[in-house]
Scaffold this motif. Structure first.
Motif, short mmCIF file in Angstrom:
data_model
loop_
_atom_site.label_atom_id
_atom_site.label_comp_id
_atom_site.label_asym_id
_atom_site.label_seq_id
_atom_site.Cartn_x
_atom_site.Cartn_y
_atom_site.Cartn_z
N PRO A 178 0.92 -1.31 -0.29
CA PRO A 178 0.10 0.01 0.02
C PRO A 178 1.13 1.19 -0.09
O PRO A 178 0.44 2.46 -0.45
CB PRO A 178 -0.52 -0.07 1.39
CG PRO A 178 -0.83 -1.60 1.50
CD PRO A 178 0.39 -2.21 1.04
N ARG A 179 1.90 1.13 0.47
CA ARG A 179 2.97 2.56 0.61
C ARG A 179 3.61 2.47 -0.78
O ARG A 179 3.81 3.92 -1.32
CB ARG A 179 4.11 2.08 1.45
CG ARG A 179 3.85 2.87 2.95
CD ARG A 179 4.75 2.54 3.65
NE ARG A 179 5.68 3.74 3.57
CZ ARG A 179 7.00 3.77 3.86
NH1 ARG A 179 7.54 2.68 4.66
NH2 ARG A 179 7.82 4.65 3.61
N THR A 180 3.85 1.38 -1.46
CA THR A 180 4.72 1.64 -2.53
C THR A 180 3.91 1.78 -3.86
O THR A 180 4.08 2.50 -4.84
CB THR A 180 5.70 0.49 -3.03
OG1 THR A 180 4.90 -0.73 -3.03
CG2 THR A 180 6.90 0.36 -2.12
N ARG A 181 2.64 1.38 -3.73
CA ARG A 181 1.49 1.16 -5.16
C ARG A 181 0.50 2.02 -4.84
O ARG A 181 -0.49 2.26 -5.59
CB ARG A 181 1.47 -0.16 -5.57
CG ARG A 181 2.45 -0.90 -6.25
CD ARG A 181 2.24 -2.42 -6.91
NE ARG A 181 3.15 -2.61 -7.48
CZ ARG A 181 3.38 -2.68 -8.76
NH1 ARG A 181 2.52 -2.01 -9.80
NH2 ARG A 181 4.41 -3.24 -9.47
N GLY A 182 0.23 2.49 -3.64
CA GLY A 182 -0.78 3.62 -3.33
C GLY A 182 -2.23 2.97 -3.26
O GLY A 182 -2.40 1.54 -3.10
N LYS A 183 -3.15 3.69 -3.31
CA LYS A 183 -4.37 3.28 -3.11
C LYS A 183 -4.91 2.71 -4.48
O LYS A 183 -4.54 3.14 -5.64
CB LYS A 183 -5.31 4.73 -2.59
CG LYS A 183 -5.20 5.17 -1.34
CD LYS A 183 -6.50 4.67 -0.46
CE LYS A 183 -6.18 5.36 0.85
NZ LYS A 183 -6.79 4.20 1.90
N GLU A 184 -6.38 2.08 -4.29
CA GLU A 184 -6.81 1.45 -5.55
C GLU A 184 -7.21 2.33 -6.57
O GLU A 184 -7.80 3.42 -6.29
CB GLU A 184 -7.77 0.58 -5.11
CG GLU A 184 -7.47 -0.68 -4.26
CD GLU A 184 -8.88 -1.41 -3.75
OE1 GLU A 184 -9.79 -1.05 -4.01
OE2 GLU A 184 -8.58 -2.41 -2.95
N VAL A 185 -6.80 2.18 -7.79
CA VAL A 185 -7.36 2.86 -9.12
C VAL A 185 -7.75 1.85 -9.91
O VAL A 185 -7.02 0.65 -10.10
CB VAL A 185 -6.34 3.84 -9.59
CG1 VAL A 185 -7.00 4.68 -10.80
CG2 VAL A 185 -5.71 4.82 -8.72
N CYS A 186 -9.04 2.04 -10.60
CA CYS A 186 -9.41 1.01 -11.55
C CYS A 186 -9.42 1.46 -12.88
O CYS A 186 -9.85 2.76 -13.20
CB CYS A 186 -10.91 0.32 -11.18
SG CYS A 186 -10.82 -0.29 -9.53
N ARG A 187 -9.41 0.47 -13.90
CA ARG A 187 -9.65 1.22 -15.35
C ARG A 187 -11.12 0.91 -15.75
O ARG A 187 -11.58 0.22 -15.01
CB ARG A 187 -8.70 0.07 -16.19
CG ARG A 187 -7.28 0.39 -16.36
CD ARG A 187 -6.94 -0.45 -17.25
NE ARG A 187 -7.19 -0.53 -18.64
CZ ARG A 187 -6.84 -1.41 -19.60
NH1 ARG A 187 -6.17 -2.34 -19.00
NH2 ARG A 187 -7.13 -1.14 -20.91
N GLY A 188 -11.76 1.57 -16.48
CA GLY A 188 -12.78 1.11 -16.96
C GLY A 188 -13.02 0.04 -17.83
O GLY A 188 -12.18 -0.29 -18.45
N MET A 189 -14.15 -0.68 -17.38
CA MET A 189 -14.39 -1.97 -18.01
C MET A 189 -14.44 -2.10 -19.65
O MET A 189 -13.91 -2.83 -20.16
CB MET A 189 -15.55 -2.54 -17.66
CG MET A 189 -15.92 -3.86 -18.06
SD MET A 189 -17.22 -4.90 -17.13
CE MET A 189 -18.48 -4.77 -18.02
N ASP A 190 -15.09 -0.73 -20.05
CA ASP A 190 -14.91 -0.67 -21.67
C ASP A 190 -13.66 -0.84 -22.22
O ASP A 190 -13.33 -1.25 -23.30
CB ASP A 190 -15.78 0.47 -21.92
CG ASP A 190 -17.16 0.26 -21.68
OD1 ASP A 190 -17.62 -0.62 -21.45
OD2 ASP A 190 -17.96 1.41 -22.01
#
Ligand code: SAH
Ligand code: F3S
Length: 451
Positions: A178-190
């Motif tokens: 969590p420190r190195t890659r940070g908080k969750e970010v998601c791509r759009g499904m399309d």
């Protein structure tokens, strides 16, 4: 002018760590080639050398600094060589890397992959200010990386990684991610489906969705991994869909139902890291489930997807792990019978909660527990694999076997490695009769499919 035809020199990337790092290197390679660099055979003589690093365990980051020491000699011989540190050690250490290794030219965190061309340009222009040669910001353009520019290593073997989520919102007390890659970010499904569609058109048969907590995936329109699996299973040409890594606490019944509903294209294999079989250790690890909940999830999966095989990760010698706790891990392994298991001794990481815990398990005891656990797992895998003898399996052919040049190798949907005799086409499916087995692989021969 098309810059890709303008050869700027050669590059080499060394990659350590998880699949996400392997895939980030595919993106970094793609950026380099778009900028007009060609791949070198190795670091010697390359004009650009990038280390894509991992910091999950202590030795991994020390390994980076010793490797940098080795690469310094190449730089002494070729002062124009550009040396970069990417990945989680880059993120963790940032500009500090320039202090310990002043001959490094640039530093990039795992979520600023897209900034490589800009930093390279600064270095080429002779920029000396280190604050301008480091990027450890979390950048949306890195997760939305132009997928047609990725240089995919697995494509010849019919396989491709696809990023769906980056970062992790959990706070396991031992983990630096969590420190190195940070908080969750998601791509759009399309966007993901468009990428998979393009891969299918190019002949890719197997996609693997990647994320530190892949089953936390949810896009802005509310699509989760369940919806993504079902939609992907409808794309013509994609025969296998994998996803890794799933967090047990987020392994919902909705997702299990979707795995079953999407049908056999979603492979009957799941990597589900348990970390420990002891509820009290799991609590100290802040994993968000206990032994009973984990076992209930396994039962629910087996009910819906008969024949599903499971893989796991286990940490032994966590600071609060007693001998009794460790025995509970062994008993959980016997109960679940994992087909594969990555096991590690606990390693304290800077800034994690468990770093401050009193470590009650000495280094020799940690090693002894690891050894015992690996023996138990080896026995389990030997027995499980023996039960595959006589079965005909379908493998996706990867190439020549590393352990025996007279055989080819491939994987079953359940991720079993199969080394086999007979000719088969790399990147295509082949039916194999399993004739013998070991703890680590199945052995067999290619058979002709029935008419
Ligand atoms: N989200 C990923 C975690 C990546 S880390 C996942 O759930 O798989 C991969 C594995 O490394 C973890 O599952 C854990 O078993 C191990 N690991 C992480 N931090 C560790 C540490 N400090 N010491 C030892 N092993 C660790
Ligand atoms: Fe690490 Fe736990 Fe996330 S192991 S990657 S903090 S789920």
């Amino acid at each position: 002018m098309d810059r890709s035809v303008h050869n700027k020199g050669t590059y080499h990337i060394e990659t350590w760590g998880c699949q996400m790092n392997v895939h980030d290197s595919e993106k970094l390679s793609g950026s380099m080639e778009r900028e007009g660099y060609l791949r070198a055979a190795g670091p010697d003589g390359a004009d650009v050398v990038l280390l894509n690093t991992c910091s999950i365990r202590e030795k991994a980051s020390e390994k980076v600094f010793s490797e940098l020491g080795r690469l310094r000699k190449l730089k002494d011989r070729n002062p124009d060589m550009i040396l970069g540190v990417c990945g989680c050690v880059g993120q963790q250490e940032g500009a500090e890397i320039f202090r310990r290794a002043p001959f490094v030219d640039l530093v990039i965190g795992p979520r600023s992959t897209a900034s490589l061309p800009a930093l390279m340009e600064r270095v080429r222009q002779g920029e000396t200010d280190v604050s301008l040669r480091v990027d450890t910001e979390y950048r949306r353009d890195s997760i939305d990386f132009p997928y047609d520019q990725i240089r995919r290593e697995g494509e010849a073997a019919g396989k491709a990684f696809v990023t769906v989520i980056e970062g992790c919102n959990h706070r396991c007390t031992f983990c630096i991610v969590p420190r190195t890659r940070g908080k969750e970010v998601c791509r759009g499904m399309d966007d993901i489906l468009a990428e998979v569609g393009q891969l299918a058109d190019r002949g890719v048969l197997e996609v693997e969705f990647l994320g530190q907590t892949v089953n936390a995936y949810r896009d802005d329109r509310g699509n989760g991994l369940a919806e993504l699996l079902v939609a992907t299973s409808r794309i013509d040409g994609i025969e296998r869909i994998r996803f890794t890594t799933s967090h047990p606490a987020q392994m919902t019944e909705r997702l299990m139902d979707a795995m079953a509903e999407a049908g056999p294209r979603v492979v009957p294999f799941l990597h589900l890291p348990v970390q420990s079989g002891s509820s009290s250790v799991l609590k100290d690890m802040r994993r968000g489930y206990d032994r009973g909940t984990y076992l209930a999830k396994v039962a629910a999966l087996r009910e819906r997807i008969p024949g599903i095989c499971l893989g796991t990760d286990i940490i032994v010698g966590f600071p609060t792990e007693s001998d009794v706790d460790f025995r509970e891990t062994l008993s959980l392994m016997e109960e679940v019978r994992f087909h594969s298991c990555y096991s590690f001794t606990y390693s304290p990481r800077p800034g994690t909660a468990s770093e401050a815990f009193h470590d009650g398990v000495g280094p020799e005891e940690k090693q002894a527990r690891l050894h015992e656990l690996q023996l138990v797992q080896k026995g389990i895998q030997e027995r499980l694999h023996a039960s595959w003898v006589g079965r005909t399996v379908e493998v996706l052919v990867e190439g020549a076997s590393k352990s025996d040049a007279s055989r080819m190798t491939g994987r079953t949907p359940e991720s079993r490695i199969v080394n086999f005799t007979g000719n088969a086409v790399i990147g295509r499916m082949a039916p194999i009769l399993v004739e013998s087995s070991s703890a680590y692989a199945l052995l067999g021969r290619k058979i002709e499919p029935e008419a």
